[in-house]
Write a protein that holds these residues in place. Structure first.
Motif, mmCIF file in Angstrom:
data_model
loop_
_atom_site.group_PDB
_atom_site.id
_atom_site.type_symbol
_atom_site.label_atom_id
_atom_site.label_comp_id
_atom_site.label_asym_id
_atom_site.label_seq_id
_atom_site.Cartn_x
_atom_site.Cartn_y
_atom_site.Cartn_z
ATOM 1 N N MET A 205 0.778 -1.095 0.061
ATOM 2 C CA MET A 205 0.142 0.270 -0.138
ATOM 3 C C MET A 205 0.885 1.417 -0.020
ATOM 4 O O MET A 205 1.986 1.246 0.406
ATOM 5 N N PRO A 206 0.303 2.237 -0.554
ATOM 6 C CA PRO A 206 1.023 3.615 -0.785
ATOM 7 C C PRO A 206 0.719 4.356 0.454
ATOM 8 O O PRO A 206 -0.231 4.987 0.540
ATOM 9 N N ILE A 207 1.439 4.367 1.525
ATOM 10 C CA ILE A 207 1.240 5.105 2.801
ATOM 11 C C ILE A 207 2.501 6.169 3.161
ATOM 12 O O ILE A 207 3.652 5.738 3.126
ATOM 13 N N ASN A 208 2.016 7.375 3.290
ATOM 14 C CA ASN A 208 2.760 8.388 3.740
ATOM 15 C C ASN A 208 3.887 8.440 2.848
ATOM 16 O O ASN A 208 5.264 8.758 3.317
ATOM 17 N N GLY A 209 3.546 8.492 1.664
ATOM 18 C CA GLY A 209 4.595 8.945 0.607
ATOM 19 C C GLY A 209 5.607 7.530 0.215
ATOM 20 O O GLY A 209 6.463 7.602 -0.578
ATOM 21 N N GLY A 274 -17.588 1.106 2.552
ATOM 22 C CA GLY A 274 -17.485 2.632 2.866
ATOM 23 C C GLY A 274 -16.581 2.867 4.229
ATOM 24 O O GLY A 274 -16.662 4.005 4.719
ATOM 25 N N TYR A 275 -15.945 1.871 4.729
ATOM 26 C CA TYR A 275 -14.951 2.093 6.014
ATOM 27 C C TYR A 275 -13.765 2.919 5.427
ATOM 28 O O TYR A 275 -13.379 2.522 4.391
ATOM 29 N N ASP A 276 -13.324 3.842 6.424
ATOM 30 C CA ASP A 276 -11.890 4.155 6.340
ATOM 31 C C ASP A 276 -10.884 3.149 6.821
ATOM 32 O O ASP A 276 -11.169 2.180 7.152
ATOM 33 N N LEU A 277 -9.495 3.677 6.533
ATOM 34 C CA LEU A 277 -8.556 2.669 6.769
ATOM 35 C C LEU A 277 -8.518 2.243 8.149
ATOM 36 O O LEU A 277 -8.331 1.130 8.470
ATOM 37 N N LEU A 278 -8.879 2.943 9.226
ATOM 38 C CA LEU A 278 -8.882 2.766 10.495
ATOM 39 C C LEU A 278 -9.865 1.769 10.851
ATOM 40 O O LEU A 278 -9.824 0.622 11.534
ATOM 41 N N PRO A 343 -0.473 1.087 12.345
ATOM 42 C CA PRO A 343 -1.006 0.354 11.488
ATOM 43 C C PRO A 343 -0.907 1.117 10.009
ATOM 44 O O PRO A 343 -0.871 2.214 9.737
ATOM 45 N N TYR A 344 -0.710 -0.030 8.913
ATOM 46 C CA TYR A 344 -0.486 0.261 7.731
ATOM 47 C C TYR A 344 0.808 1.051 7.309
ATOM 48 O O TYR A 344 1.386 0.896 6.182
ATOM 49 N N ALA A 345 1.252 1.791 8.388
ATOM 50 C CA ALA A 345 2.584 2.517 7.693
ATOM 51 C C ALA A 345 3.776 1.769 8.328
ATOM 52 O O ALA A 345 5.003 1.953 8.228
ATOM 53 N N SER A 346 3.925 0.501 8.655
ATOM 54 C CA SER A 346 4.910 -0.126 9.151
ATOM 55 C C SER A 346 4.892 -1.480 8.341
ATOM 56 O O SER A 346 3.865 -2.039 7.911
ATOM 57 N N ASN A 347 6.252 -1.978 8.276
ATOM 58 C CA ASN A 347 6.301 -3.120 7.565
ATOM 59 C C ASN A 347 6.232 -4.285 8.018
ATOM 60 O O ASN A 347 6.898 -4.581 9.452
ATOM 61 N N GLY A 348 5.590 -5.319 7.660
ATOM 62 C CA GLY A 348 5.667 -6.702 8.296
ATOM 63 C C GLY A 348 7.155 -7.603 8.363
ATOM 64 O O GLY A 348 7.633 -7.612 7.452
#
Length: 401
Positions: A205-209, A274-278, A343-348
């Motif tokens: 996912m493209p998150i924070n650039g 219709g949900y946002d990411l969180l 969430p989303y902004a971190s790598n697994g």
């Protein structure tokens, strides 16, 4: 879709590459019509097949005005020592993919699996390079692409080219060892690692650039009943799933750094709209377990969280109860280890479970099981396991806490 000029993307990437490693005076300077780069450096993990896996992604860009077909991809051991001297294994091929095997690793933007990449377009390859348990691993990987170019207009002859790109160091840190997030028998690794790439693996996912692989090693756990089914009764009723309300456990000592509660349960078999990411995460908990590792648990029943932000937790402590909140079409626990608290902004990152037993692997489609069929369980890799990562479709038994 937001488009950025290919020259800008390429120049930014080359600038980053120039800063990340010293240039060699004898290195040839040549234009390449393909540029590849990793989202993150691979880190080895021992899986239940008794193999060491390097699991990572390459973003691959066609930097030409012609259509490009990926014909072959070779992973190369390309390590050089601090003096710049090639080791004995330098540039040896450690894995090769072509044809249908290569296509199975590719996910084009926005969707689809194809070896064709349009002019100035970007695609993704999801790689899983396996080694023997006692093998000496590469310190650096490069990637040799055999490609065919077809002009965008007209029918001139096709041209072939071989290009090397996508250099990445291999992280030598061991995978973090954790305890089980659940207890009891018949837990299926329904969506997990490693090949062919699952929905988790392909969720870049493209998150924070930047592109992030938040779910790279994440697992969805669902429990079969004694008849090897997910539910008994109407599929749309959560009461039909006997494992709803199962206790979810802390996998290590740590501190709760992020959470969400109060999101409603969803009705199977439909995903919410219709949900946002969180909101898609449903009710979740993130625990800082130290050394840059964060345990992420999602889709709890609402109002069952037993912890608060800032709480210290101990391994085996109950965090909440398994449910079906957020982006879920059936009850399950979504679990993974990340390299950050967001969430989303971190790598697994990879993890291994300290102790569990496998009773085989599901051999029929999980979509059929979700529709009410009994799971067919083969006997592959049955038995006890220690400090290993389960593979997708395996059926696990965790010790009672």
């Amino acid at each position: 879709m937001i488009c950025i000029g290919p020259a800008v993307i390429l120049s930014c990437f080359l600038l980053a590459e120039a800063k990340s490693k010293p240039q060699e005076l004898d290195m040839p300077v040549a234009w390449t019509s393909l540029v590849a780069w990793p989202i993150a450096s691979p880190q080895p993990v021992l899986c239940t097949d008794d193999k060491i896996h390097l699991v990572y992604e390459l973003l691959v860009m066609n930097v030409s005005s012609s259509a490009m077909t990926l014909d072959r991809l070779e992973m190369l051991d390309a390590y050089k020592d601090d003096a710049g001297t090639s080791t004995k294994s330098a540039d040896t091929i450690v894995a090769r993919l072509q044809g249908a095997d290569l296509e199975a690793t590719i996910r084009a933007f926005p969707t689809g699996s194809t070896r064709s990449v349009g002019p100035f377009q970007l695609t993704r390859t999801f790689l899983d390079v396996k080694f023997a348990k006692d093998a000496s691993l590469p310190k650096t990987l490069r990637h040799r692409f055999q490609v065919t170019f077809a002009p965008a207009t007209g029918t001139p002859p096709l041209t072939s080219a071989t290009m090397v790109s996508g250099r990445t160091d291999v992280t030598n840190a061991p995978a973090v060892v954790i305890g089980p997030p659940l207890e009891g028998p018949r837990w299926v690794d329904a969506v997990g690692c490693c090949y062919p790439p699952s929905a988790h693996r392909t969720a870049t996912m493209p998150i924070n650039g930047k592109f992030v692989a938040f779910e790279r090693f994440a697992i969805d756990f669902a429990q079969l009943n004694p008849e090897n089914k997910l539910y008994t009764g109407p599929r749309e009723k959560l009461s039909s799933y006997a494992y709803v309300g199962a206790r979810v456990l802390a996998v290590a000592d740590g501190t709760v750094v992020n959470l969400q509660d109060g999101r409603p349960e969803e009705t199977p078999p439909n995903f919410p709209q219709g949900y946002d990411l969180l909101q898609l995460l449903g009710n979740f908990v993130i625990v800082d377990i130290g050394h840059g590792h964060f345990a992420f648990y999602a889709h709890f029943q609402p109002n069952t969280l037993k912890v608060h932000k800032g709480d210290k937790v101990r391994r085996g402590q109950v965090l909440a109860l398994l449910g079906n909140s957020g982006n879920s079409d059936a009850p399950h626990l979504h679990f993974g280890i990340e390299d950050g608290p967001l969430p989303y902004a971190s790598n697994g990152v990879p993890f291994v479970l300290s102790s569990f037993r496998t009773t085989g692997a599901v051999t029929n489609s999980f979509d059929d099981i979700a529709a009410g069929a009994a799971a067919q369980i083969g006997t592959a890799r049955t038995g006890p396991h220690q400090n290993e990562l389960p593979l997708e479709n395996e059926v696990l038994t965790f010790p009672k806490q």
